[in-house]
Design an enzyme around this catalytic site. Structure first.
Site, short mmCIF file in Angstrom:
data_model
loop_
_atom_site.label_atom_id
_atom_site.label_comp_id
_atom_site.label_asym_id
_atom_site.label_seq_id
_atom_site.Cartn_x
_atom_site.Cartn_y
_atom_site.Cartn_z
N CYS A 81 26.04 32.04 17.74
CA CYS A 81 25.21 32.45 16.60
C CYS A 81 24.63 33.86 16.79
CB CYS A 81 24.05 31.47 16.36
SG CYS A 81 23.25 31.84 14.78
N CYS A 84 26.13 32.19 9.31
CA CYS A 84 24.92 32.48 10.06
C CYS A 84 23.76 32.60 9.06
CB CYS A 84 25.13 33.80 10.81
SG CYS A 84 23.90 34.09 12.05
C1 LIG Z 1 19.62 29.38 19.35
C2 LIG Z 1 20.87 28.95 18.65
C3 LIG Z 1 20.94 29.07 17.26
C4 LIG Z 1 22.10 28.69 16.60
N1 LIG Z 1 22.10 28.77 15.24
C5 LIG Z 1 23.20 28.35 14.57
C6 LIG Z 1 23.19 28.35 13.13
O1 LIG Z 1 22.22 28.73 12.49
N2 LIG Z 1 24.31 27.91 12.49
C7 LIG Z 1 25.39 27.47 13.17
O2 LIG Z 1 26.34 27.04 12.53
N3 LIG Z 1 25.44 27.48 14.53
C8 LIG Z 1 24.37 27.90 15.24
N4 LIG Z 1 24.37 27.88 16.61
C9 LIG Z 1 25.65 27.68 17.35
C10 LIG Z 1 26.11 26.24 17.44
O3 LIG Z 1 25.08 25.39 17.85
C11 LIG Z 1 27.30 26.17 18.41
O4 LIG Z 1 28.26 27.12 18.01
C12 LIG Z 1 27.93 24.79 18.43
O5 LIG Z 1 27.01 23.86 18.96
C13 LIG Z 1 29.22 24.80 19.26
O6 LIG Z 1 29.71 23.51 19.42
P1 LIG Z 1 30.58 23.14 20.72
O7 LIG Z 1 30.88 21.70 20.61
O8 LIG Z 1 31.68 24.12 20.90
O9 LIG Z 1 29.59 23.40 21.93
P2 LIG Z 1 28.29 22.55 22.29
O10 LIG Z 1 27.69 21.97 21.05
O11 LIG Z 1 27.45 23.45 23.12
O12 LIG Z 1 28.84 21.34 23.15
C14 LIG Z 1 29.51 21.51 24.37
C15 LIG Z 1 29.41 20.17 25.11
O13 LIG Z 1 30.25 20.21 26.26
C16 LIG Z 1 29.55 19.61 27.35
N5 LIG Z 1 30.08 20.16 28.59
C17 LIG Z 1 29.76 21.31 29.21
N6 LIG Z 1 30.44 21.45 30.36
C18 LIG Z 1 31.24 20.35 30.45
C19 LIG Z 1 32.17 19.90 31.42
N7 LIG Z 1 32.43 20.62 32.52
N8 LIG Z 1 32.79 18.72 31.23
C20 LIG Z 1 32.54 17.97 30.12
N9 LIG Z 1 31.65 18.34 29.17
C21 LIG Z 1 31.00 19.53 29.34
C22 LIG Z 1 28.10 19.97 27.10
O14 LIG Z 1 27.22 19.08 27.78
C23 LIG Z 1 28.00 19.87 25.59
O15 LIG Z 1 27.62 18.58 25.17
C24 LIG Z 1 23.21 28.21 17.32
C25 LIG Z 1 23.14 28.08 18.71
C26 LIG Z 1 21.98 28.45 19.37
C27 LIG Z 1 21.90 28.30 20.87
#
Ligand SMILES: Cc1cc2nc3c(=O)[nH]c(=O)nc-3n(C[C@H](O)[C@H](O)[C@H](O)COP(=O)(O)OP(=O)(O)OC[C@H]3O[C@@H](n4cnc5c(N)ncnc54)[C@H](O)[C@@H]3O)c2cc1C
Length: 420
Positions: free
Chosen positions: A174, A354
């Site tokens: 983000c 965003c």
């Molecule tokens: C402050 C902030 C504001 C944001 N604002 C927005 C917004 O306004 N709008 C928007 O759309 N997005 C926003 N986002 C971004 C959004 O939250 C992420 O892009 C999204 O969560 C990504 O999803 P993901 O599943 O790829 O990663 P994540 O949701 O981070 O999930 C990754 C998962 O993998 C697990 N994991 C890590 N390492 C391992 C391992 N070795 N083995 C197995 N599992 C593992 C973790 O525990 C976690 O559960 C924001 C993020 C932040 C931090």
């Protein structure tokens, strides 16, 4: 080679699933739920070490006192789709040549198809002194739920002085989040009659307020409105909380760097972000450390039975939950096709979004796809800050996330390129 043999030796009989999903975050749960909706008999396992799951887009609102931290969290157990096996462990190695992942508890897990979505690494260690002072001395970050609570504590008790906001080099999760808190704090201080005695400074490693030029003018207006100093090419490298001093590496237009110290009364820090070590060290990674997938099909470039999405993937979209919502159906359709040796039926256009909180109650909804194409969902000029988008962010999107997306739902809010 030895590591591969180790993995094979440790593979317990039966520890194998048709589809293994690594990471039970936004992407992993959504893909698992959608696969099960498609076919309840599919054998799917999620490897995820954490017992809780966070709605990270809500952390910006925690830092502004609009949401509580509790509103952004659920038990992981409650989100694992029915019929999906949850393996509560972290993956410590990927071995795609043997169709195995190794887990932190020493076990190996075989798969026919892998969906790798373990997110990214927020590198708190990359800024010298940060870990020692985070959560005290006026040092906060919305990039951790507990630190977002501390951010709100600092915002509401700020009595004037200098507040710094930092942003590292891209890519980060983000890209708008480092500045969202700044505008909401500016608005809060104005309402409290303390903006006049406060100096807000945005120190960013890059040289533009936002990566998509179309959205820079409304952000520049917000910067001017709150009287914020913007310091381009300022990369935070060290912090001394007790001395209330932050050290930046500042690069001039000729590329010459020098160190500059700034004093603060409060600082909101966003650390650099990279691929996870377990990804960077694996054959799945590209040279930059992200999982190397085709930007349209989300299928791995070298391993045809591997897909990736979300923050871990090499795609150049905005790393957002909004992107995950659009990527998930693509991964599911293409994975199901791969299982039948069929061509990939779906392609991803790089959509991400965003919601830029330029004030309490006002949002500029930036929606864009690959190449910075502006692709709004609504027939309204997206540069205009709107109350309706605030409701979208605070009410509709959290509902969409918890009650629809994570359940594998298929509501399609059509975005498209429009001229303005
Ligand atoms: C402050 C902030 C504001 C944001 N604002 C927005 C917004 O306004 N709008 C928007 O759309 N997005 C926003 N986002 C971004 C959004 O939250 C992420 O892009 C999204 O969560 C990504 O999803 P993901 O599943 O790829 O990663 P994540 O949701 O981070 O999930 C990754 C998962 O993998 C697990 N994991 C890590 N390492 C391992 C391992 N070795 N083995 C197995 N599992 C593992 C973790 O525990 C976690 O559960 C924001 C993020 C932040 C931090």
């Amino acid at each position: 080679m030895e590591a591969v043999q180790d993995i094979r030796a440790a593979e317990a009989p039966g520890l194998r699933h048709r589809i293994v999903i690594v990471g039970g975050g936004a992407a992993g749960i959504t893909v698992a739920a959608a696969l099960k909706r498609h076919d309840a008999k599919l054998d799917v396992a999620i490897v995820e070490p954490s017992e809780s799951h966070s709605y990270q887009p809500g952390w910006t609102l925690v830092g502004a006192g609009v949401f509580t931290r509790r509103q952004t969290e659920r038990e992981e157990r409650s989100l694992i789709p029915k019929g999906v096996t949850w393996i509560k462990a972290a993956v410590s190695a990927f071995d795609p040549d043997s169709n195995l992942v190794r887990m932190s508890d020493g076990r190996a897990l075989g798969y026919d198809y892998l969906v790798a979505c373990p997110g990214l690494k927020i590198d708190w260690d990359a800024i010298q002194g940060l870990k020692d002072t985070l959560g005290k001395n006026g040092v906060c970050s919305n990039y951790r739920a507990d630190m977002a609570e501390y951010a709100w504590e600092l915002v509401r008790s700020f009595q004037g002085g200098t507040a710094l906001f930092t942003q590292p080099a891209m890519p980060i999760k983000c890209a708008g989040a480092p500045q969202k808190i700044m505008y909401m704090m500016g608005d809060h201080l104005r309402r409290a009659g303390r903006l006049g005695s406060s100096k807000l400074k945005f120190c960013l490693a890059g040289d533009a307020l936002f990566g998509v030029p179309f959205f820079v003018p409304p952000l520049q207006r917000a910067v001017d409105d709150y009287g914020i100093d913007v310091c381009y090419r300022h990369d935070l490298i060290a912090i001394d909380g007790a001395a209330k001093a932050a050290l930046f590496s500042v690069t001039d237009k000729d590329g010459v760097a020098r160190d500059v110290e700034m004093r603060f009364d409060m600082i909101h820090v966003v650390p650099p972000q990279t691929g996870l070590d377990v990804v960077r060290e694996s054959p799945l990674a590209n040279a930059a450390g992200w999982i190397d997938v085709d930007s349209a099909t989300l299928r791995h470039i070298r391993y045809a039975n591997v897909f990736s999405l979300g923050d871990a993937a090499s795609t150049t979209n905005a790393k957002t939950a909004a992107a995950v919502r659009l990527q998930s159906p693509i991964v599911v359709a293409n994975l199901l096709a791969a299982m039948q040796d069929k061509p990939m039926p779906k392609t991803y256009d790089g959509y991400g979004s965003c919601p830029l909180t330029v004030a309490l109650g006002k949002i500029v909804l930036a929606e864009f796809a690959y190449g910075g194409k502006v692709t709004p969902s609504f027939p309204l000029d997206p540069r205009v800050p709107r109350k309706s988008m605030w409701y979208l962010k605070t009410k509709f999107l959290p509902w969409l996330y918890w009650s629809h997306m994570l359940k594998g739902g298929t509501i399609d809010i059509r975005h498209r390129e429009r001229g303005w």
